[in-house]
Each structure stands twice: as C-alpha cells, then as structure tokens.
Design an enzyme around this catalytic site. Structure first.
Site, PDB file in Angstrom:
ATOM      1  N   ASN A  93       0.778  -1.314   0.019  1.00 57.67           N
ATOM      2  CA  ASN A  93      -0.046  -0.044   0.023  1.00 57.67           C
ATOM      3  C   ASN A  93       0.816   1.421  -0.064  1.00 57.67           C
ATOM      4  OD1 ASN A  93       0.663  -0.336   2.657  1.00 57.67           O
ATOM      5  ND2 ASN A  93      -1.352  -0.195   3.491  1.00 57.67           N
ATOM      6  N   TYR A  94       1.960   1.113   0.557  1.00 59.04           N
ATOM      7  CA  TYR A  94       2.983   2.282   0.332  1.00 59.04           C
ATOM      8  C   TYR A  94       4.463   1.811  -0.059  1.00 59.04           C
ATOM      9  CZ  TYR A  94      -0.055   5.449   2.964  1.00 59.04           C
ATOM     10  OH  TYR A  94      -1.336   6.076   3.529  1.00 59.04           O
TER      11      TYR A  94
ATOM     12  N   THR B   5       5.512  -7.673  -4.070  1.00 57.74           N
ATOM     13  CA  THR B   5       5.388  -7.711  -5.655  1.00 57.74           C
ATOM     14  C   THR B   5       4.561  -6.583  -6.382  1.00 57.74           C
ATOM     15  OG1 THR B   5       5.570 -10.152  -5.296  1.00 57.74           O
ATOM     16  CG2 THR B   5       4.505  -9.570  -7.419  1.00 57.74           C
TER      17      THR B   5
ATOM     18  N   THR C 120       2.198 -12.285   7.942  1.00 57.41           N
ATOM     19  CA  THR C 120       3.312 -12.665   7.379  1.00 57.41           C
ATOM     20  C   THR C 120       4.276 -12.261   8.774  1.00 57.41           C
ATOM     21  OG1 THR C 120       3.018 -11.856   5.344  1.00 57.41           O
ATOM     22  CG2 THR C 120       4.809 -13.140   5.642  1.00 57.41           C
TER      23      THR C 120
ATOM     24  N   GLU D 249       5.342  -3.971  11.887  1.00 58.27           N
ATOM     25  CA  GLU D 249       3.806  -3.096  11.730  1.00 58.27           C
ATOM     26  C   GLU D 249       2.930  -3.891  11.037  1.00 58.27           C
ATOM     27  OE1 GLU D 249       1.126  -0.757  10.410  1.00 58.27           O
ATOM     28  OE2 GLU D 249       2.670   0.258   9.550  1.00 58.27           O
TER      29      GLU D 249
ATOM     30  N   ARG E 141      -5.462   0.805   4.144  1.00 57.10           N
ATOM     31  CA  ARG E 141      -4.332   1.233   5.165  1.00 57.10           C
ATOM     32  C   ARG E 141      -4.441   0.703   6.524  1.00 57.10           C
ATOM     33  NH1 ARG E 141      -6.726   6.137   6.261  1.00 57.10           N
ATOM     34  NH2 ARG E 141      -4.681   6.639   7.291  1.00 57.10           N
ATOM     35  N   CYS E 142      -3.328   0.341   6.941  1.00 57.04           N
ATOM     36  CA  CYS E 142      -3.337  -0.202   8.131  1.00 57.04           C
ATOM     37  C   CYS E 142      -4.070   0.523   9.203  1.00 57.04           C
ATOM     38  CB  CYS E 142      -1.971  -0.750   8.729  1.00 57.04           C
ATOM     39  SG  CYS E 142      -0.848   0.613   8.783  1.00 57.04           S
ATOM     40  N   THR E 143      -3.737   1.848   9.100  1.00 58.11           N
ATOM     41  CA  THR E 143      -4.503   2.682  10.087  1.00 58.11           C
ATOM     42  C   THR E 143      -6.008   3.238   9.723  1.00 58.11           C
ATOM     43  OG1 THR E 143      -3.305   4.578   8.605  1.00 58.11           O
ATOM     44  CG2 THR E 143      -2.200   3.823  10.784  1.00 58.11           C
TER      45      THR E 143
ATOM     46  N   GLU F 276     -10.065  -7.520   9.385  1.00 57.12           N
ATOM     47  CA  GLU F 276      -9.691  -6.246   8.544  1.00 57.12           C
ATOM     48  C   GLU F 276     -10.152  -6.549   7.263  1.00 57.12           C
ATOM     49  OE1 GLU F 276      -5.239  -6.197   8.821  1.00 57.12           O
ATOM     50  OE2 GLU F 276      -5.890  -4.065   8.753  1.00 57.12           O
TER      51      GLU F 276
END
Ligand code: G3H
Length: 478
Positions: free
Chosen positions: A158-159, A184, A237, A253, A286-288, A380
């Site tokens: 994502n980033y 990837t 992972t 994270e 986004r994780c946040t 999530e």
C-alpha cells in the site's frame, strides 16, 4: 509487458540467472502490467555479502556526508515523482493524486531523516562512576550509537515507496547497509525509487533491491545469517517472520482494526468527514484506516445519514481518473472482502448501500447494526467496507476496542477533553487520535502497534534509534 525490470545489486542493474520473472497484475485491468526478476537464493547470498562489505566502509563515512547523499536522493526522488507515481497507479491502483503525494512525502521523509540523524547521532553520553555506591570518580564512560550492520527492509503493497524509504533513510543515516525486498505489487515503483538512490551516488552494494517470489526468497531473506535487523510492514506474515527470525532487532507493523469511538457531544460533521476519510481513503487499504465505528445509539442515525450522504459523492472508478475509490489490489483481496460482506448479510447487518462489485472494484459500503458475532466486527477487510456498531455506553466501546487482537491506533470524538484523555488511556492501542481519524503521519511522530499490531516503534527518530546499538568506551583513571 515484455520487458523484465532488473534487480539492483552491487551498484548495478542485473537480470536474474533464474531466467524467470514474476508478473505484476494491474488491479484495474487485471492484466499483466510489468514483470520483475525472480531472484534466486544464490543471488540473495551475493547481495548479503556485498551489503556486509559496503557497510563497513559506510560506517566510517562522516555523518555529514551520509546526510548529504540522503538529501541528494530526496531531491532526485522528488524530480522523478511523475514516473514513480505512474507505477503506483498501474501496480496498486493508487489514485493519481495520492500517488504523487506518496512520492513527495517520501522525499520529505528522507530529508527530515538526514537532519534528525545528524542531530541525534552526533550526540553521545558521558557518565562518571561516583554516582553508583562504592565508586570513586575514576571511571568515565563514553557511549555513542553505532550501526547494527545489514538491515532488511520489507514494505507492503500500500506504500511501496513511502514505507520503503521510512526504513531505508534511518538505516543509512545510522551507518547501516540496506537490502530491500519490495512487495510484488509496487515492485517497479520501488525499483524506480532505488534508482534515485543510485543516481545520488551511494557506494556500491550499500543499497540493493531483490525481487522475486516469497516462496523462493522470502524465508531465505528473513532467516539469512547476514541480516542484522528486520524492518517489516505488512500483514500476518510478520508474525511468522518474528517466530523464525534470528537474534536480531525486529521492527514490525502489522494489521490493525482501528476503532472510532463517537460520543454524544461530538461535532457530528467532523465525525462524518473523518469516518469517510479514515475509512475509505485508498479504498480502506491502510493499516491505520478506521475499521470499526463504535457510536452512541442516540446519535447513530444522524451520523450514519451524514456518512451516507458523503459516500454517495465519492467518485468510484479507475485510479487514472483520480477516483476516490479504486479497485482493490488483487482479486483474492476482493474475494476476501466479499466474504466478510456476505457473512454480515447472512447475520443481519443493515446495508446502507447496495453491495456492488465489478472485477476488483468494490463500491463503498457502510454496514450498520453490526454485531459482535459477525466476522467484520473483528477482521480487517482492507477494502472500502466499514462496519458500524451501536453502543450504549463508552465502556462498551472501549471493551470492543480492547477485545481485538490488534492494537494499532484508535480515535475518539468528543468535545470533552477530560473524557477524551480517560478514553485514550483506556484504549489498548499504540496511538489514540482525539477528534481526527487515525494516521501514521506526520512521519516524525512515534508510530507503533500493541498486541498483534506490531513490535517496536517507528517514526523517524525511533527508527534511527532502533537501527543502532549503544557502544561504550570506559576510561579508567589510576
Ligand atoms: O498502511 C499502513 C501505513 O503505515 C499507514 O500510513 O496512516 O499514512 O496511511 P498512513
């Protein structure tokens, strides 16, 4: 395409001896957009050896020179923002404007890291012995920070640029060498970013970037004896990596299920704006991201209505058109999101919009009256689907938040600062935002997850410190 992007080792772009490549599927077209090298374990070994050699010389390179090179890389990265952003659009379907911001933010992050490194690494400590019982003032302890060695950086899709440089910058300013294994999806953007470091003139072997299949080189990299530190951002992972990694510092994270607790006295327009921004920007990947809204029953209808009005205005479509909602990263991700939605449907959640999907593109969806027996209350989605749980007390909201196995961030909306602080203290998360949606940035703020959300703390200063070790020299007077 036909061309296979080369990997970066020993200051050169190389084709893998494997003769194999890994396809990168464009989430929008669902066709192969690019190909990268499928590196072999032997190639990883060579990269590790070169990284070890390069690090020794780099650690003796003056700090101001290291900073100077980082500033140069930052400037070059910003000059290359357009082609890199284009990769982000094609590889991960990031909306065009956000793709540009990611690259610019990354340049700023590198510059700030260089400056912060010069300040904090330029300082050490002097201790004298007579403060501890039984000692005379005859020992002087000089301590300073030294690098760890070779840092392995594994950023998520994502980033691919920003979460790579947030590891590369701190590692390099602190005198480490760095091996990057990009995701990837996002690998070509990452290779292009690495090219900017190449152009800046960093020594050979100091930075390398290996691409390939996780099954072939994933464990091999994370368990490699040449690695002295792992900085990983991603999903589950990370838990597997932490179990297998050797005795090296880990910075992890992982996922999040950031809760948004809304009290009765909150500014409801502010709440609605932040739920939409927090829950749906980059399609919730986004994780946040806000991943569950916990709202007091008495104001729930009003907030849901405001949120729905805003969702109706979001532009849904391809990233090239600067849509707000774009296709999610892979088909399997879209299928997973759909699974959560269907589970909620069977168990009686209220659909505020019709569920709609075309390929990897999922229309924004707010699910009201979600209950704890639904998977989406805990899992999530990493997609544009947001559950609302109605609560009757603040305690109920805090309880739901703390029952999660995640603990990244959370947010609370209220005009009562005393309540906000008490709730923040009670929430078992690494950060609590008062009256705003969760976010990692500004990038010098500490960023950390509790429980399954991670190990250690990030943010520029914390990452620099984490990638160093204290070294002491004690002067003993006669
Ligand atoms: O996906 C995880 C990122 O660390 C979140 O960063 O808050 O800047 O979107 P962000």
């Amino acid at each position: 395409g036909g061309e296979v992007y080369k990997y970066y080792a020993d200051g050169e772009w190389r084709a893998s001896g494997s003769g194999k490549s890994v396809p990168i599927v464009n989430p929008t077209t669902r066709k192969t957009q690019y190909r990268v090298q499928a590196c072999t374990q032997e190639e990883v070994n060579k990269v590790m050896e070169a990284a070890k050699v390069a690090q020794k010389a780099w650690a003796r390179t003056p700090l101001w020179k290291r900073a100077e090179l980082l500033h140069k890389a930052a400037a070059i990265l910003k000059e290359h923002k357009a082609p890199i952003a284009e990769c982000l659009v094609k590889e991960i379907a990031k909306p065009a404007k956000d793709a540009i911001s990611e690259v610019v933010r990354s340049g700023d992050l590198i510059s700030y890291t260089a400056e912060e490194g010069v300040r904090i690494l330029g300082e050490g400590k002097l201790l004298v012995s007579d403060s501890f019982p039984g000692n005379e003032r005859n020992k002087y302890c000089l301590s300073s920070k030294i690098p760890l060695g070779v840092v392995l950086a594994i950023p998520p899709f994502n980033y691919p640029v920003n979460l790579a440089v947030s590891k590369i910058g701190p590692a390099l300013i602190a005198g480490n060498s760095l091996v990057l294994k990009p995701p990837t999806q996002g690998a070509v953007a990452a290779l292009h970013m690495v090219h900017c470091f190449h152009l800046a003139g960093f020594p050979k072997g100091l930075i390398s970037c290996v691409t390939g299949k996780g099954s072939e080189i994933g464990d091999f990299l994370t368990m490699h004896p040449g690695v002295n530190c792992i900085s990983f951002t991603g999903g589950d992972t990370g838990i597997a990596i932490s179990k297998k990694a050797g005795m090296v510092p880990l910075q992890m994270e992982l996922g999040g299920k950031d809760a948004c607790i809304v009290l009765e006295d909150a500014d409801l327009d502010l709440v609605a704006a932040n739920i939409v921004k927090g829950g749906f920007s980059y399609s919730g990947q986004r994780c946040t991201a806000v991943k569950v809204v916990l709202i007091m029953e008495s104001i729930a209808d009003a907030v849901v209505e405001k949120v729905n009005a805003k969702l109706a205005k979001l532009k849904v479509g391809p990233p090239e058109d600067d849509s707000d909602i774009t296709p999610v990263v892979t088909e399997s991700s879209a299928n997973f999101i759909e699974g959560l939605v269907m589970d909620a449907k069977e168990k009686g959640a209220t659909f505020c919009q019709e569920y709609r999907r075309e390929g990897n593109l999922i229309w924004p969806l707010l699910l009201d009256h979600v209950r704890p027996d639904m998977r989406i209350a805990w899992e999530e989605p990493f997609g544009p689907v947001l559950p609302v749980i109605r609560i009757n007390s603040v305690e109920e909201g805090i309880h739901h938040c703390n029952a999660s196995n995640f603990g990244l961030q959370g947010c609370v909306f209220t005009r009562d600062i005393n309540k906000a602080i008490l709730i923040s203290d009670a929430m078992e998360t690494g950060t609590v935002q008062i009256n705003s949606a969760p976010a990692r940035g500004p990038d010098h703020f500490p960023f950390q997850g509790l429980k399954d959300s991670g190990i250690g703390s990030q943010g520029i200063t914390n990452s620099i410190n984490m990638m160093t070790k204290v070294k002491s020299t004690v002067i003993n007077l006669p």
